[in-house]
Write an enzyme that holds these catalytic residues in place. Structure first.
Site, PDB file in Angstrom:
ATOM      1  N   TRP A 182       0.868  -1.178   0.000  1.00  0.00           N
ATOM      2  CA  TRP A 182       0.000   0.000   0.000  1.00  0.00           C
ATOM      3  C   TRP A 182       0.904   1.227   0.000  1.00  0.00           C
ATOM      4  O   TRP A 182       1.860   1.302   0.763  1.00  0.00           O
ATOM      5  CB  TRP A 182      -0.910   0.049   1.240  1.00  0.00           C
ATOM      6  CG  TRP A 182      -1.568   1.396   1.347  1.00  0.00           C
ATOM      7  CD1 TRP A 182      -2.597   1.864   0.586  1.00  0.00           C
ATOM      8  CD2 TRP A 182      -1.182   2.480   2.208  1.00  0.00           C
ATOM      9  NE1 TRP A 182      -2.874   3.162   0.914  1.00  0.00           N
ATOM     10  CE2 TRP A 182      -2.032   3.572   1.901  1.00  0.00           C
ATOM     11  CE3 TRP A 182      -0.209   2.636   3.182  1.00  0.00           C
ATOM     12  CZ2 TRP A 182      -1.934   4.800   2.552  1.00  0.00           C
ATOM     13  CZ3 TRP A 182      -0.095   3.855   3.840  1.00  0.00           C
ATOM     14  CH2 TRP A 182      -0.961   4.924   3.528  1.00  0.00           C
ATOM     15  N   GLU A 223      -3.270  -3.042  -2.094  1.00  0.00           N
ATOM     16  CA  GLU A 223      -4.398  -2.431  -1.367  1.00  0.00           C
ATOM     17  C   GLU A 223      -4.783  -1.119  -2.035  1.00  0.00           C
ATOM     18  O   GLU A 223      -3.944  -0.245  -2.229  1.00  0.00           O
ATOM     19  CB  GLU A 223      -3.977  -2.176   0.094  1.00  0.00           C
ATOM     20  CG  GLU A 223      -5.054  -1.504   0.934  1.00  0.00           C
ATOM     21  CD  GLU A 223      -4.618  -1.260   2.384  1.00  0.00           C
ATOM     22  OE1 GLU A 223      -3.410  -1.380   2.686  1.00  0.00           O
ATOM     23  OE2 GLU A 223      -5.484  -0.926   3.210  1.00  0.00           O
ATOM     24  N   LYS A 225      -7.155   2.492  -2.396  1.00  0.00           N
ATOM     25  CA  LYS A 225      -7.639   3.524  -1.479  1.00  0.00           C
ATOM     26  C   LYS A 225      -8.360   4.605  -2.261  1.00  0.00           C
ATOM     27  O   LYS A 225      -8.084   4.815  -3.440  1.00  0.00           O
ATOM     28  CB  LYS A 225      -6.459   4.109  -0.694  1.00  0.00           C
ATOM     29  CG  LYS A 225      -6.884   5.006   0.446  1.00  0.00           C
ATOM     30  CD  LYS A 225      -5.842   5.137   1.522  1.00  0.00           C
ATOM     31  CE  LYS A 225      -6.326   6.112   2.570  1.00  0.00           C
ATOM     32  NZ  LYS A 225      -5.437   6.216   3.718  1.00  0.00           N
ATOM     33  N   ASP A 258      -9.588  -2.806   2.038  1.00  0.00           N
ATOM     34  CA  ASP A 258      -9.666  -2.245   3.388  1.00  0.00           C
ATOM     35  C   ASP A 258     -11.031  -1.563   3.450  1.00  0.00           C
ATOM     36  O   ASP A 258     -11.331  -0.701   2.609  1.00  0.00           O
ATOM     37  CB  ASP A 258      -8.518  -1.243   3.573  1.00  0.00           C
ATOM     38  CG  ASP A 258      -8.521  -0.550   4.920  1.00  0.00           C
ATOM     39  OD1 ASP A 258      -9.589  -0.090   5.354  1.00  0.00           O
ATOM     40  OD2 ASP A 258      -7.437  -0.433   5.528  1.00  0.00           O
ATOM     41  N   HIS A 261     -11.620   2.162   2.880  1.00  0.00           N
ATOM     42  CA  HIS A 261     -11.072   2.793   1.678  1.00  0.00           C
ATOM     43  C   HIS A 261     -12.053   2.962   0.531  1.00  0.00           C
ATOM     44  O   HIS A 261     -11.666   2.994  -0.625  1.00  0.00           O
ATOM     45  CB  HIS A 261      -9.852   2.002   1.188  1.00  0.00           C
ATOM     46  CG  HIS A 261      -8.680   2.115   2.104  1.00  0.00           C
ATOM     47  ND1 HIS A 261      -7.420   1.669   1.778  1.00  0.00           N
ATOM     48  CD2 HIS A 261      -8.569   2.642   3.350  1.00  0.00           C
ATOM     49  CE1 HIS A 261      -6.602   1.905   2.781  1.00  0.00           C
ATOM     50  NE2 HIS A 261      -7.271   2.485   3.744  1.00  0.00           N
ATOM     51  N   HIS A 285      -8.405  -5.866   5.012  1.00  0.00           N
ATOM     52  CA  HIS A 285      -8.072  -5.087   6.199  1.00  0.00           C
ATOM     53  C   HIS A 285      -9.399  -4.744   6.843  1.00  0.00           C
ATOM     54  O   HIS A 285     -10.224  -4.054   6.224  1.00  0.00           O
ATOM     55  CB  HIS A 285      -7.323  -3.800   5.835  1.00  0.00           C
ATOM     56  CG  HIS A 285      -5.849  -3.989   5.743  1.00  0.00           C
ATOM     57  ND1 HIS A 285      -4.994  -2.972   5.433  1.00  0.00           N
ATOM     58  CD2 HIS A 285      -5.079  -5.085   5.955  1.00  0.00           C
ATOM     59  CE1 HIS A 285      -3.751  -3.431   5.439  1.00  0.00           C
ATOM     60  NE2 HIS A 285      -3.776  -4.720   5.742  1.00  0.00           N
ATOM     61  N   ASP A 293     -11.600   7.390   6.259  1.00  0.00           N
ATOM     62  CA  ASP A 293     -10.764   6.256   6.654  1.00  0.00           C
ATOM     63  C   ASP A 293     -10.162   6.518   8.031  1.00  0.00           C
ATOM     64  O   ASP A 293      -8.955   6.673   8.173  1.00  0.00           O
ATOM     65  CB  ASP A 293      -9.658   6.124   5.594  1.00  0.00           C
ATOM     66  CG  ASP A 293      -8.709   4.982   5.863  1.00  0.00           C
ATOM     67  OD1 ASP A 293      -9.165   3.949   6.369  1.00  0.00           O
ATOM     68  OD2 ASP A 293      -7.509   5.131   5.561  1.00  0.00           O
ATOM     69  N   ASP A 295      -9.955   4.747  10.759  1.00  0.00           N
ATOM     70  CA  ASP A 295      -9.285   3.655  11.463  1.00  0.00           C
ATOM     71  C   ASP A 295      -9.639   3.574  12.942  1.00  0.00           C
ATOM     72  O   ASP A 295      -8.773   3.444  13.800  1.00  0.00           O
ATOM     73  CB  ASP A 295      -7.764   3.724  11.241  1.00  0.00           C
ATOM     74  CG  ASP A 295      -7.399   3.315   9.831  1.00  0.00           C
ATOM     75  OD1 ASP A 295      -7.654   2.156   9.472  1.00  0.00           O
ATOM     76  OD2 ASP A 295      -6.877   4.159   9.065  1.00  0.00           O
ATOM     77  N   ASP A 326      -6.834  -3.663  10.850  1.00  0.00           N
ATOM     78  CA  ASP A 326      -6.062  -2.460  10.509  1.00  0.00           C
ATOM     79  C   ASP A 326      -6.751  -1.232  11.081  1.00  0.00           C
ATOM     80  O   ASP A 326      -7.680  -0.691  10.467  1.00  0.00           O
ATOM     81  CB  ASP A 326      -5.912  -2.326   8.981  1.00  0.00           C
ATOM     82  CG  ASP A 326      -5.089  -1.095   8.607  1.00  0.00           C
ATOM     83  OD1 ASP A 326      -4.405  -0.540   9.490  1.00  0.00           O
ATOM     84  OD2 ASP A 326      -5.138  -0.676   7.430  1.00  0.00           O
TER      85      ASP A 326
HETATM   86  C1  RNT Z   1      -3.743   3.110   5.027  1.00  0.00           C
HETATM   87  C2  RNT Z   1      -3.852   1.662   4.781  1.00  0.00           C
HETATM   88  C3  RNT Z   1      -2.717   0.824   5.261  1.00  0.00           C
HETATM   89  C4  RNT Z   1      -2.202   1.249   6.619  1.00  0.00           C
HETATM   90  C5  RNT Z   1      -1.235   0.289   7.255  1.00  0.00           C
HETATM   91  C6  RNT Z   1      -0.451   0.941   8.337  1.00  0.00           C
HETATM   92  O1  RNT Z   1      -4.867   3.804   4.698  1.00  0.00           O
HETATM   93  O2  RNT Z   1      -5.052   1.187   5.339  1.00  0.00           O
HETATM   94  O3  RNT Z   1      -3.073  -0.494   5.238  1.00  0.00           O
HETATM   95  O4  RNT Z   1      -3.245   1.443   7.516  1.00  0.00           O
HETATM   96  O5  RNT Z   1      -0.455  -0.313   6.309  1.00  0.00           O
HETATM   97 ZN    ZN Z   2      -5.347  -0.900   5.330  1.00  0.00          ZN
END
Ligand code: RNT
Ligand code: ZN
Length: 419
Positions: A182, A223, A225, A258, A261, A285, A293, A295, A326
């Site tokens: 990523w 990955e 986004k 993810d 994303h 993720h 995003d 998290d 994640d």
């Molecule tokens: C970032 C991605 C990625 C990170 C990690 C730390 O938007 O989700 O996966 O969160 O690799």
């Molecule tokens: Zn991620």
């Protein structure tokens, strides 16, 4: 009859094999991301340097892990409170320079992860891996998509080094290593060239994946986004781009989704079967986005449950879906954050495994949507908590209501002393 036996009988009346569900879950690996413990700082640079790449941690709750030993101690605490089969998930920036010899990211070697291998071996864990294409002076700010050839080469070398490290982790630990690529490459404002960076990213990826590896051991992922902080207008590795890359490179690269994303009304639960109709394997993720995003810690919310239902009913637990957490919340106790998210994914998977999927599918195929609605709704009030607590006991881990005090004690005895 115990409460568990009563609960089990309720599920059995629906034709569900409760023992088989618990056994299956206990064996399914879920990757535990090391970066929740220290706000994604790692050990290979200035710990106070800013997090870049469009991601952000907010909050300054005390007690973050500052050293490998502290992070490992916190991970042990987390794993002592989580049922199931965790797998480690490391970023390259968590390299441990044992002889004090620092190495830059393009020069990382398996030996810089020897201590992690030792940690995993002692605990019988597999390990996933991630090249770290952020929080580094060589982000210009682009990495694999940079027009600057020196920058791009540096990051290609980093990617190749990570393939070698992933192969080492897989060989040492006897479990495949999911290696996720990523990058936060993108632009704050409207670009004049959207194709150039994507062509360069593709060429960089091709070079990284030209490094020899065994696909049974190393599973490179890409990955996608939608956008990041400071990278609002354009992301090189967009959804279509990343999916197309994985589709064009079978046996070399698998897609990683993810669930933070995508646009807010898109759901990854629906994308899982969409991709599994074509891809033999995919990676996830699992996170919780709030408006973006963000998290946040994974909750037992509707989308987490729906994602886990799709994983289970599409055969994802038999090796087709690689699951990883994640998220990174620095505003609450980080050990509790890890534990809540991990336990919630276990809960959602167990709920999915305790669903009469074949019966419900038959109702759908017979176009009996009334009965299907009733069946799905009535699942919601079954005594799930008793089965969950039994699952925790069998795994030798605390039930709900029995773990949080241990985190508070650990915070007092260990984390708050880190000053
Ligand atoms: C970032 C991605 C990625 C990170 C990690 C730390 O938007 O989700 O996966 O969160 O690799
Ligand atoms: Zn991620």
């Amino acid at each position: 009859m115990t409460l568990y036996e009563q609960a089990k009988a309720r599920y059995e009346a629906l034709g569900i094999d409760v023992e088989a569900a618990m056994d299956k879950l206990a064996k399914a690996p879920v990757s535990l991301h090391c970066w929740q413990g220290d706000d994604v700082r790692g050990f290979d640079g200035d710990p106070n340097a800013p997090l870049t790449g469009g991601i952000q941690t907010t909050g300054n709750y005390p007690g973050r892990a500052r050293t490998p030993d502290e992070l490992m101690a916190d991970l042990d605490m987390v794993m002592s409170l989580c049922p199931g089969t965790p797998k480690m998930n490391l970023h390259a920036c968590y390299a441990i320079f044992e002889d004090g010899q620092w190495a830059d990211r393009d020069k990382l070697e398996p030996k810089h992860f020897r201590k992690w291998v030792e940690f995993c071996k002692e605990r019988d864990l597999g390990c996933d891996f991630n090249p770290t294409f952020f929080s580094h002076p060589k982000c210009d700010p682009l990495t694999l998509a940079s027009p600057n050839e020196e920058t791009r080469r540096f990051w290609i070398e980093h990617g190749k080094a990570c393939i070698r490290i992933s192969q080492y982790l897989a060989e040492e630990l006897g479990q495949p290593c999911i290696m996720n690529i990523w990058t936060g490459d993108g632009f704050k404002d409207i670009p004049a060239d959207r194709l150039g960076p994507r062509v360069r990213y593709k060429e960089s990826m091709d070079e990284i994946l030209s490094e020899p590896f065994d696909f049974d051991k190393v599973k490179p992922c890409v990955e996608s986004k939608v956008f990041g902080i400071g990278v609002e207008a354009y992301t090189v590795g967009s959804a279509e781009y990343s999916l197309a890359y994985a589709a064009m490179n079978p046996g070399k690269c698998i897609p990683l989704m993810d669930n933070g994303h995508y646009h807010p009304t898109e759901v990854v639960s629906d994308k899982i079967p969409a991709l599994l109709a074509f891809f033999p394997e995919l990676a996830l993720h699992i996170t919780r986005p709030i408006r973006w995003d963000s998290d946040h810690v994974v909750l037992l919310d509707d989308e987490t449950k729906e994602i886990c239902k799709e994983i289970v009913r599409c055969g994802g637990l038999d090796g087709r879906v690689h699951m990883a957490l994640d998220y990174f919340d620095a505003s609450i106790n980080r050990v509790a954050a890890w534990v809540v998210g991990f336990r919630n994914v276990q809960k959602a998977l167990l709920m999915a495994l305790l669903t009469p999927a074949a019966d419900q599918k038959a109702l759908q195929d017979k176009d009996n949507w009334t009965a299907l609605m009733v069946a799905q709704e009535e699942m919601k009030t079954l005594p799930f908590g008793e089965i969950w607590n039994e699952y925790c006991r069998r795994c030798g881990k605390p039930e709900d209501g029995q773990w949080f005090q241990k985190v508070l004690d650990y915070e007092k005895e260990v984390q708050l002393k880190r000053v």
